[in-house]
Design an enzyme around this catalytic site. Structure first.
Site, mmCIF file in Angstrom:
data_model
loop_
_atom_site.group_PDB
_atom_site.id
_atom_site.type_symbol
_atom_site.label_atom_id
_atom_site.label_comp_id
_atom_site.label_asym_id
_atom_site.label_seq_id
_atom_site.Cartn_x
_atom_site.Cartn_y
_atom_site.Cartn_z
ATOM 1 N N HIS A 11 0.838 -1.208 0.000
ATOM 2 C CA HIS A 11 0.000 0.000 0.000
ATOM 3 C C HIS A 11 0.868 1.252 0.000
ATOM 4 O O HIS A 11 0.667 2.155 -0.814
ATOM 5 C CB HIS A 11 -0.918 0.038 1.215
ATOM 6 C CG HIS A 11 -1.540 1.395 1.395
ATOM 7 N ND1 HIS A 11 -2.531 1.878 0.566
ATOM 8 C CD2 HIS A 11 -1.251 2.395 2.258
ATOM 9 C CE1 HIS A 11 -2.834 3.110 0.915
ATOM 10 N NE2 HIS A 11 -2.069 3.455 1.944
ATOM 11 N N HIS B 44 1.442 4.972 -2.578
ATOM 12 C CA HIS B 44 1.763 6.384 -2.285
ATOM 13 C C HIS B 44 3.025 6.894 -2.991
ATOM 14 O O HIS B 44 3.052 8.040 -3.457
ATOM 15 C CB HIS B 44 1.995 6.567 -0.769
ATOM 16 C CG HIS B 44 0.750 6.616 0.043
ATOM 17 N ND1 HIS B 44 -0.107 7.698 0.043
ATOM 18 C CD2 HIS B 44 0.223 5.712 0.905
ATOM 19 C CE1 HIS B 44 -1.116 7.450 0.871
ATOM 20 N NE2 HIS B 44 -0.948 6.262 1.405
ATOM 21 N N GLU C 60 -5.706 9.462 -0.172
ATOM 22 C CA GLU C 60 -6.048 8.038 -0.072
ATOM 23 C C GLU C 60 -7.104 7.622 -1.083
ATOM 24 O O GLU C 60 -6.981 6.549 -1.684
ATOM 25 C CB GLU C 60 -6.537 7.694 1.350
ATOM 26 C CG GLU C 60 -5.471 7.818 2.423
ATOM 27 C CD GLU C 60 -4.347 6.783 2.307
ATOM 28 O OE1 GLU C 60 -4.392 5.937 1.404
ATOM 29 O OE2 GLU C 60 -3.398 6.846 3.092
ATOM 30 N N SER D 129 -3.933 0.815 -4.542
ATOM 31 C CA SER D 129 -3.365 -0.432 -4.005
ATOM 32 C C SER D 129 -4.442 -1.484 -3.766
ATOM 33 O O SER D 129 -4.173 -2.532 -3.182
ATOM 34 C CB SER D 129 -2.625 -0.152 -2.692
ATOM 35 O OG SER D 129 -3.508 0.442 -1.755
HETATM 36 C C1 H4B Z 1 -4.816 10.622 11.442
HETATM 37 C C2 H4B Z 1 -3.502 9.903 11.592
HETATM 38 O O1 H4B Z 1 -2.454 10.801 11.523
HETATM 39 C C3 H4B Z 1 -3.341 8.885 10.486
HETATM 40 O O2 H4B Z 1 -4.279 7.866 10.706
HETATM 41 C C4 H4B Z 1 -1.942 8.308 10.469
HETATM 42 C C5 H4B Z 1 -1.617 7.631 11.770
HETATM 43 N N1 H4B Z 1 -0.385 6.881 11.675
HETATM 44 C C6 H4B Z 1 0.067 6.380 10.502
HETATM 45 N N2 H4B Z 1 1.180 5.604 10.485
HETATM 46 C C7 H4B Z 1 1.615 5.107 9.308
HETATM 47 N N3 H4B Z 1 2.741 4.360 9.291
HETATM 48 N N4 H4B Z 1 0.963 5.336 8.147
HETATM 49 C C8 H4B Z 1 -0.162 6.078 8.120
HETATM 50 O O3 H4B Z 1 -0.747 6.303 7.046
HETATM 51 C C9 H4B Z 1 -0.656 6.632 9.310
HETATM 52 N N5 H4B Z 1 -1.807 7.404 9.336
HETATM 53 FE FE FE2 Z 2 -2.110 5.323 2.918
#
Ligand code: H4B
Ligand code: FE2
Ligand code: PHE
Length: 296
Positions: free
Chosen positions: A135, A140, A181, A200
């Protein structure tokens, strides 16, 4: 990937609950991927590359072409970072899975994209709760080769740290969700995918453009900030940008007053339709409860 913080990889937090590294980065240990893990990458890669030409936006196809992302091997993050750094100043860093919000935002604010080091199991091809390397890197990273998206995601990181201070995380997360996304963009009169959560996912790559059930609405910032999203099934609404460059204007808007205005309004269900929505296609009433795609 904007899933709630529930599914933090236990071992990333170490036994004592604190990660070994304050920014949660780990070595990718590229040599230690097994042939089976590379084979899972190959299956996912081939399936998506058979679907995306004609569905994904030009920036995605172009970014993919310019990066060392092969069909049959999990990419090496250092090799990706060399190309990204020369193009848009980004690098890819390995993390065990979801990391805390402030860690995530801080990485983005410094043009470091945190990518899951692990890859999903063969029985999770269609659905995954946490962002894995497929993903994050397949979905990305190619878009980070596009200067507009490269700037937008860094600005998002800065905005995220600010939104935390303003208590506006959820409203900000919706903007990311419905663009980075699950965003669609017009391209030569057709709709094209730029959202990584769609790119993805095999099922959603087809569903988002072909199905009659989701609404497709012209992007409107306050409207997006109000609209809740689902993380475990196809989206019921996709927001459409007129052009990717619109993201730059978005990044420059001061969100603080909008957060205040929007917080005073009721949030909207993922399948809501408002009278002044710029409807592109209005979904039909019944929902295809298809096999849940990977959330993103
Ligand atoms: C809102 C929040 O910042 C979001 O869900 C973040 C949280 N932590 C994450 N951590 C990772 N590795 N990848 C992500 O896309 C996210 N998204
Ligand atoms: Fe993502
Ligand atoms: N402009 C937003 C920051 C942001 C940039 C890019 C995407 C989303 C949000 C703010 O004022 O906080």
């Amino acid at each position: 990937m904007n899933a709630p913080q529930t599914a933090l990889h236990g071992w990333a937090a170490g036994e004592a609950g604190r990660p070994a590294n304050p920014d949660w980065t780990i070595p990718q240990r590229w040599e230690s991927y097994t042939p089976k893990e590379h084979a899972t990458w190959a299956t996912l890669y081939r399936r998506q590359m058979a679907l995306l030409p004609g569905r994904a936006c030009e920036a995605f196809i172009d970014g993919m072409r310019r990066l060392p992302i092969e069909a049959d091997r999990i990419p090496n993050f250092e090799q990706l970072s060399e190309v990204l750094m020369r193009s848009t100043g980004w690098q890819v860093v390995a993390v065990p899975g979801l990391v805390p919000d402030e860690v995530f935002f801080d990485h983005l604010a410094h043009r470091r994209f945190p990518a899951g080091q692990f890859i999903r199991r063969a029985d999770q091809l269609d659905y995954l709760q946490e962002p894995d390397v497929f993903h994050d890197v397949f979905g990305h990273v190619p878009m980070l080769m596009h200067p507009v998206m490269a700037d937008f995601i860094q600005a998002y990181g800065v905005g995220g740290l600010r939104a935390q201070r303003l208590g506006a995380l959820e409203m900000l997360a919706r903007v990311y969700w419905y663009t980075v996304e699950f965003g669609l963009v017009r391209e030569q009169g057709a709709l094209r995918i730029f959202g990584a959560g769609i790119v993805s996912s095999a099922a959603e790559s087809v569903f988002c453009l072909a199905s009659s059930s989701p609404h497709r609405i012209g992007f409107d910032l306050p409207r997006v900030m109000r609209t809740r999203y689902r993380i475990d099934d196809f989206q019921q609404t996709y927001f459409v940008l007129d052009r990717l460059d619109d993201l730059l204007r978005l990044a420059e808007i001061d969100f603080a007053p909008l957060y205040q205005q929007v917080a005073a309004l009721p949030a909207l269900a993922p399948d809501a339709v408002l009278p002044d929505d710029a409807i592109i296609t209005r979904g039909d009433s019944h929902h295809h409860r298809a096999r849940p795609p990977q959330p993103a």
